[in-house]
Enzyme design. Sequence first.
Site, PDB file in Angstrom:
ATOM      1  N   ARG A 144       0.719  -1.153   0.200  1.00  0.00           N
ATOM      2  CA  ARG A 144      -0.423  -0.380   0.174  1.00  0.00           C
ATOM      3  C   ARG A 144       0.262   1.465  -0.103  1.00  0.00           C
ATOM      4  NH1 ARG A 144      -3.083  -3.141   3.519  1.00  0.00           N
ATOM      5  NH2 ARG A 144      -4.436  -4.286   2.512  1.00  0.00           N
ATOM      6  N   LYS A 191       2.768  11.714 -11.096  1.00  0.00           N
ATOM      7  CA  LYS A 191       2.076  10.672 -12.102  1.00  0.00           C
ATOM      8  C   LYS A 191       3.058   9.301 -12.438  1.00  0.00           C
ATOM      9  CE  LYS A 191      -1.191  13.184 -14.719  1.00  0.00           C
ATOM     10  NZ  LYS A 191      -1.428  13.791 -15.959  1.00  0.00           N
ATOM     11  N   GLU A 200       8.971  17.907 -24.869  1.00  0.00           N
ATOM     12  CA  GLU A 200       7.839  18.089 -24.200  1.00  0.00           C
ATOM     13  C   GLU A 200       8.644  19.070 -23.487  1.00  0.00           C
ATOM     14  OE1 GLU A 200       5.235  15.997 -23.007  1.00  0.00           O
ATOM     15  OE2 GLU A 200       6.225  14.239 -22.449  1.00  0.00           O
ATOM     16  N   LYS A 254       6.337  22.987 -14.262  1.00  0.00           N
ATOM     17  CA  LYS A 254       6.249  21.579 -14.063  1.00  0.00           C
ATOM     18  C   LYS A 254       5.671  21.811 -13.203  1.00  0.00           C
ATOM     19  CE  LYS A 254       4.943  17.284 -14.813  1.00  0.00           C
ATOM     20  NZ  LYS A 254       5.261  15.728 -15.154  1.00  0.00           N
ATOM     21  N   GLU A 278      -5.146  16.523 -11.546  1.00  0.00           N
ATOM     22  CA  GLU A 278      -5.668  16.804 -12.839  1.00  0.00           C
ATOM     23  C   GLU A 278      -6.755  17.148 -12.753  1.00  0.00           C
ATOM     24  OE1 GLU A 278      -3.196  15.110 -15.893  1.00  0.00           O
ATOM     25  OE2 GLU A 278      -5.498  15.138 -17.223  1.00  0.00           O
ATOM     26  N   ARG A 336      -3.918  20.911 -14.350  1.00  0.00           N
ATOM     27  CA  ARG A 336      -2.754  20.023 -14.692  1.00  0.00           C
ATOM     28  C   ARG A 336      -3.044  19.526 -16.369  1.00  0.00           C
ATOM     29  NH1 ARG A 336       0.362  15.760 -10.798  1.00  0.00           N
ATOM     30  NH2 ARG A 336       1.479  15.036 -12.864  1.00  0.00           N
ATOM     31  N   ASN A 388      -1.063  17.986 -20.654  1.00  0.00           N
ATOM     32  CA  ASN A 388      -1.106  17.014 -22.030  1.00  0.00           C
ATOM     33  C   ASN A 388      -1.237  17.284 -23.876  1.00  0.00           C
ATOM     34  OD1 ASN A 388      -1.605  14.864 -20.053  1.00  0.00           O
ATOM     35  ND2 ASN A 388      -4.017  15.701 -19.493  1.00  0.00           N
ATOM     36  N   HIS A 401      -1.131  14.559 -26.420  1.00  0.00           N
ATOM     37  CA  HIS A 401      -0.994  13.711 -25.814  1.00  0.00           C
ATOM     38  C   HIS A 401      -2.319  12.646 -26.565  1.00  0.00           C
ATOM     39  CE1 HIS A 401       2.838  14.766 -23.346  1.00  0.00           C
ATOM     40  NE2 HIS A 401       3.048  14.099 -22.663  1.00  0.00           N
ATOM     41  N   HIS A 433      -0.714   9.554 -28.015  1.00  0.00           N
ATOM     42  CA  HIS A 433      -1.173   9.111 -26.925  1.00  0.00           C
ATOM     43  C   HIS A 433      -1.731   7.541 -28.067  1.00  0.00           C
ATOM     44  CE1 HIS A 433      -0.746  10.123 -22.256  1.00  0.00           C
ATOM     45  NE2 HIS A 433      -0.067  10.013 -23.441  1.00  0.00           N
ATOM     46  N   HIS A 449       7.330   7.783 -26.965  1.00  0.00           N
ATOM     47  CA  HIS A 449       6.541   8.954 -26.445  1.00  0.00           C
ATOM     48  C   HIS A 449       7.191  10.147 -26.920  1.00  0.00           C
ATOM     49  CE1 HIS A 449       3.810  10.925 -23.592  1.00  0.00           C
ATOM     50  NE2 HIS A 449       4.446  10.808 -23.214  1.00  0.00           N
TER      51      HIS A 449
HETATM   52  P1  NAD Z   1      12.247   5.390 -21.781  1.00  0.00           P
HETATM   53  O1  NAD Z   1      12.292   5.677 -20.680  1.00  0.00           O
HETATM   54  O2  NAD Z   1      11.885   4.344 -22.548  1.00  0.00           O
HETATM   55  O3  NAD Z   1      14.317   5.944 -22.068  1.00  0.00           O
HETATM   56  C1  NAD Z   1      14.854   6.625 -23.287  1.00  0.00           C
HETATM   57  C2  NAD Z   1      15.943   5.367 -24.058  1.00  0.00           C
HETATM   58  O4  NAD Z   1      16.807   5.954 -23.288  1.00  0.00           O
HETATM   59  C3  NAD Z   1      15.355   4.032 -23.427  1.00  0.00           C
HETATM   60  O5  NAD Z   1      16.455   3.015 -23.727  1.00  0.00           O
HETATM   61  C4  NAD Z   1      16.392   3.978 -21.783  1.00  0.00           C
HETATM   62  O6  NAD Z   1      17.225   2.944 -21.204  1.00  0.00           O
HETATM   63  C5  NAD Z   1      17.622   4.564 -22.219  1.00  0.00           C
HETATM   64  N1  NAD Z   1      18.348   5.477 -21.206  1.00  0.00           N
HETATM   65  C6  NAD Z   1      17.430   6.086 -20.460  1.00  0.00           C
HETATM   66  N2  NAD Z   1      18.517   7.505 -19.749  1.00  0.00           N
HETATM   67  C7  NAD Z   1      19.921   6.908 -20.641  1.00  0.00           C
HETATM   68  C8  NAD Z   1      21.296   7.515 -20.272  1.00  0.00           C
HETATM   69  N3  NAD Z   1      21.397   8.168 -19.298  1.00  0.00           N
HETATM   70  N4  NAD Z   1      22.051   6.975 -20.728  1.00  0.00           N
HETATM   71  C9  NAD Z   1      21.934   5.987 -21.559  1.00  0.00           C
HETATM   72  N5  NAD Z   1      20.604   5.169 -22.151  1.00  0.00           N
HETATM   73  C10 NAD Z   1      18.749   5.797 -21.258  1.00  0.00           C
HETATM   74  O7  NAD Z   1      12.125   6.560 -22.335  1.00  0.00           O
HETATM   75  P2  NAD Z   1      11.439   8.483 -21.930  1.00  0.00           P
HETATM   76  O8  NAD Z   1      11.715   9.087 -22.571  1.00  0.00           O
HETATM   77  O9  NAD Z   1      12.357   8.702 -20.817  1.00  0.00           O
HETATM   78  O10 NAD Z   1      10.564   8.475 -21.374  1.00  0.00           O
HETATM   79  C11 NAD Z   1       9.091   7.871 -21.687  1.00  0.00           C
HETATM   80  C12 NAD Z   1       7.907   7.511 -20.683  1.00  0.00           C
HETATM   81  O11 NAD Z   1       7.671   8.439 -19.922  1.00  0.00           O
HETATM   82  C13 NAD Z   1       6.919   7.393 -21.711  1.00  0.00           C
HETATM   83  O12 NAD Z   1       5.827   6.237 -21.005  1.00  0.00           O
HETATM   84  C14 NAD Z   1       5.705   7.957 -20.880  1.00  0.00           C
HETATM   85  O13 NAD Z   1       4.130   7.963 -21.094  1.00  0.00           O
HETATM   86  C15 NAD Z   1       6.724   8.556 -19.937  1.00  0.00           C
HETATM   87  N6  NAD Z   1       6.036  10.054 -19.319  1.00  0.00           N
HETATM   88  C16 NAD Z   1       5.645   9.834 -17.863  1.00  0.00           C
HETATM   89  C17 NAD Z   1       5.252  11.411 -17.082  1.00  0.00           C
HETATM   90  C18 NAD Z   1       4.577  11.572 -16.177  1.00  0.00           C
HETATM   91  O14 NAD Z   1       4.306  12.798 -16.404  1.00  0.00           O
HETATM   92  N7  NAD Z   1       4.742  10.725 -15.336  1.00  0.00           N
HETATM   93  C19 NAD Z   1       5.167  12.613 -18.179  1.00  0.00           C
HETATM   94  C20 NAD Z   1       6.385  12.411 -20.244  1.00  0.00           C
HETATM   95  C21 NAD Z   1       6.287  11.046 -20.307  1.00  0.00           C
HETATM   96  N1  GLY Z   2       2.978  14.576 -18.414  1.00  0.00           N
HETATM   97  C1  GLY Z   2       1.542  15.397 -18.189  1.00  0.00           C
HETATM   98  C2  GLY Z   2       1.157  15.127 -16.294  1.00  0.00           C
HETATM   99  O1  GLY Z   2       2.639  15.090 -15.206  1.00  0.00           O
HETATM  100  O2  GLY Z   2       0.505  16.061 -15.661  1.00  0.00           O
END
Ligand code: NAD
Ligand code: GLY
Length: 363
Positions: free
Chosen positions: A118, A140, A182, A224, A234, A238, A242, A245, A249, A262
């Site tokens: 939890r 998130k 972003e 942010k 949200e 917030r 998006n 998105h 998405h 992404h």
């Molecule tokens: P990712 O996590 O797949 O990382 C991108 C690639 O780079 C991967 O292959 C990873 O292994 C590699 N990598 C990361 N850091 C590295 C480093 N320092 N050196 C070498 N390789 C490295 O993708 P991302 O673009 O970081 O994140 C995308 C994800 O984030 C999506 O799933 C998206 O939905 C999510 N997201 C979440 C939020 C949120 O608010 N929680 C906001 C935006 C995006």
């Molecule tokens: N990436 C959208 C949010 O964090 O609300």
Amino acid sequence: MEIIELDLGADSYPIYIGHGILVDGELLRSHIRSSQVFIVSNETVGPLYRQRVVDSLAGFQVDSVDLPDGEAFKNLETLNRIFTSLLEKKHNRSSTLIAIGGGVVGDTAGFAAACYQRGIDLIQIPTSLLSQVDASVGGKTAVNHSLGKNMIGAFYQPKCVIVDIETLNTLPRREFVAGLAEVIKHGVIRDLQFFQWLETNLDPVLNLEMDSLSYLVKRNCQIKAEVVCADEKERGIRALLNLGHTFGHAVETAMGYGNWLHGEAVAAGMVMAADLSARMGRLPGQECRRVKNLVAKAGLPVSPPAEIEAPRYQELMQVDKKAVDGTVRFVLLDAIGTASLVDNVDEELLLQTLAAGTALCEV
Ligand code: NAD
Ligand code: GLY
């Protein structure tokens, strides 16, 4: 080192931004209240950076798991792998989970921390540009479902976020560029001045010049943080984060998770949102083209894949989290720096945007 405070009452936390701060053991330990620590990373990032963190944790029980790398593994199966490992190593509810990686690791591990017994303490150590400027901040967490992106998740804030900009030196180029989507989004929805700074400073950013990168990461975390503090769950503002998105998405899901990154999908989605805003008479055509130009200059896609047809978009957009009573809502632009959530989008204009292809923003 820069510190940005995210003010959420009892759930407040700092975001630390600096060079080489991953080896600052004191900083990390000051946010750990347990004797057990569980590190979640992936097969790419774990071997690069896990040991620097482990070296700071002498005297703690430290266990770890490296997840398979990629958006395709951001799912319930991977989540269960984390739970199994936590249970096998007998982590209790006062344990601390540390996520080291990009947004995929951060979102998946964050959701694991929210659910395990939890809820256990969570520390985010983002290593991709996208996760440093967006995903690690704001709480998130989620995994994907085959029927929709980020559909299973929770709001769960970390105890702190540690952003070591040096990690960007090992990030593949395509991933770095994807993160800029972003970044541009934050300027477009909220900060005209920052958008203008990007128009002028994109070259030093693309050349990984540390002063420009430090400013960029700091300004994005500030934007942010402001939005999240105003509307953590949200219920209003917030949702503006998006922008792009709803379309993006749909592109990610339709193309198969991981085929369009992404950030790439959000970039094309942002140009589609600008195009729709212009068709609706909200955004001057000139500003629409300015958004498209900056996206293009960053090396990001300015149109979606040609093979997705309107009915598929409409099917996928129905499960967008902003949809209410079956009505899809879009984040649209009134100007660069000003966005609104709109629910009365003219179907005919939407179809024109979906059909525009490479002619987006030529309205
Ligand atoms: P990712 O996590 O797949 O990382 C991108 C690639 O780079 C991967 O292959 C990873 O292994 C590699 N990598 C990361 N850091 C590295 C480093 N320092 N050196 C070498 N390789 C490295 O993708 P991302 O673009 O970081 O994140 C995308 C994800 O984030 C999506 O799933 C998206 O939905 C999510 N997201 C979440 C939020 C949120 O608010 N929680 C906001 C935006 C995006
Ligand atoms: N990436 C959208 C949010 O964090 O609300």
